[in-house]
Design a protein around this motif. Sequence first.
Motif, PDB file in Angstrom:
ATOM      1  N   LEU A 258       0.852  -1.197   0.000  1.00  0.00           N
ATOM      2  CA  LEU A 258       0.000   0.000   0.000  1.00  0.00           C
ATOM      3  C   LEU A 258       0.880   1.236   0.000  1.00  0.00           C
ATOM      4  O   LEU A 258       2.025   1.197   0.466  1.00  0.00           O
ATOM      5  CB  LEU A 258      -0.912   0.014   1.231  1.00  0.00           C
TER       6      LEU A 258
ATOM      7  N   ARG B 278      -3.650   2.898   7.162  1.00  0.00           N
ATOM      8  CA  ARG B 278      -3.706   1.571   7.774  1.00  0.00           C
ATOM      9  C   ARG B 278      -2.303   1.049   8.066  1.00  0.00           C
ATOM     10  O   ARG B 278      -1.385   1.250   7.276  1.00  0.00           O
ATOM     11  CB  ARG B 278      -4.465   0.600   6.875  1.00  0.00           C
TER      12      ARG B 278
ATOM     13  N   THR C 208      -7.430  -5.211   5.254  1.00  0.00           N
ATOM     14  CA  THR C 208      -7.169  -5.035   3.819  1.00  0.00           C
ATOM     15  C   THR C 208      -8.277  -5.691   2.996  1.00  0.00           C
ATOM     16  O   THR C 208      -8.976  -6.585   3.461  1.00  0.00           O
ATOM     17  CB  THR C 208      -5.812  -5.675   3.432  1.00  0.00           C
TER      18      THR C 208
ATOM     19  N   GLU D 149      -5.650  -6.496  -1.789  1.00  0.00           N
ATOM     20  CA  GLU D 149      -4.527  -5.970  -1.000  1.00  0.00           C
ATOM     21  C   GLU D 149      -3.901  -7.074  -0.161  1.00  0.00           C
ATOM     22  O   GLU D 149      -2.676  -7.161  -0.035  1.00  0.00           O
ATOM     23  CB  GLU D 149      -5.004  -4.839  -0.088  1.00  0.00           C
ATOM     24  N   HIS D 150      -4.744  -7.933   0.400  1.00  0.00           N
ATOM     25  CA  HIS D 150      -4.258  -9.027   1.240  1.00  0.00           C
ATOM     26  C   HIS D 150      -3.390  -9.991   0.435  1.00  0.00           C
ATOM     27  O   HIS D 150      -2.395 -10.509   0.941  1.00  0.00           O
ATOM     28  CB  HIS D 150      -5.439  -9.773   1.873  1.00  0.00           C
TER      29      HIS D 150
END
Length: 144
Positions: free
Chosen positions: A80, A86, A113, A117-118
């Motif tokens: 990110l 976050r 996330t 994103e994860h």
Amino acid sequence: MAFPDRIERRLDLTQPPERVWAALTTAEGLGTWFGNKAQVDLRVGGQAKLAWDSGDTATLTIERLEPPRVFAYTWPIYGLPESDPRRTYVEFTLEPVGAGTTLTMVETGFGQTSEAEHQVAWPGNNTGWTNELGELVAYLDGQA
């Protein structure tokens, strides 16, 4: 869909907690095994800034400090933008065992996330911790 929120590693080290603590919390230690250069403002709310020869950097914000037992920080989620608010929470716990130390590292916060994103963040850090903690062991084993 549920996905893992935490990464956990446990190491049985031959060094006493004070040596492991120094490797985790000093510029010399962090700048050797967890980067190529580090600056550390060792206090709750302080920051540790890491730099690698590759040009990568990371800023850790110290959240918990109980020498020589608990060291914890937050840092950006891998993949990110740095500006994303976050963070994941990383906590190292040191337990004396005979002349050595059991080190437990837990990183949490991946559940905040998205699935996409994860798929970047969790595997990146999961593999990263295997490599970095291997470098920590090598660093500790190489100390006189």
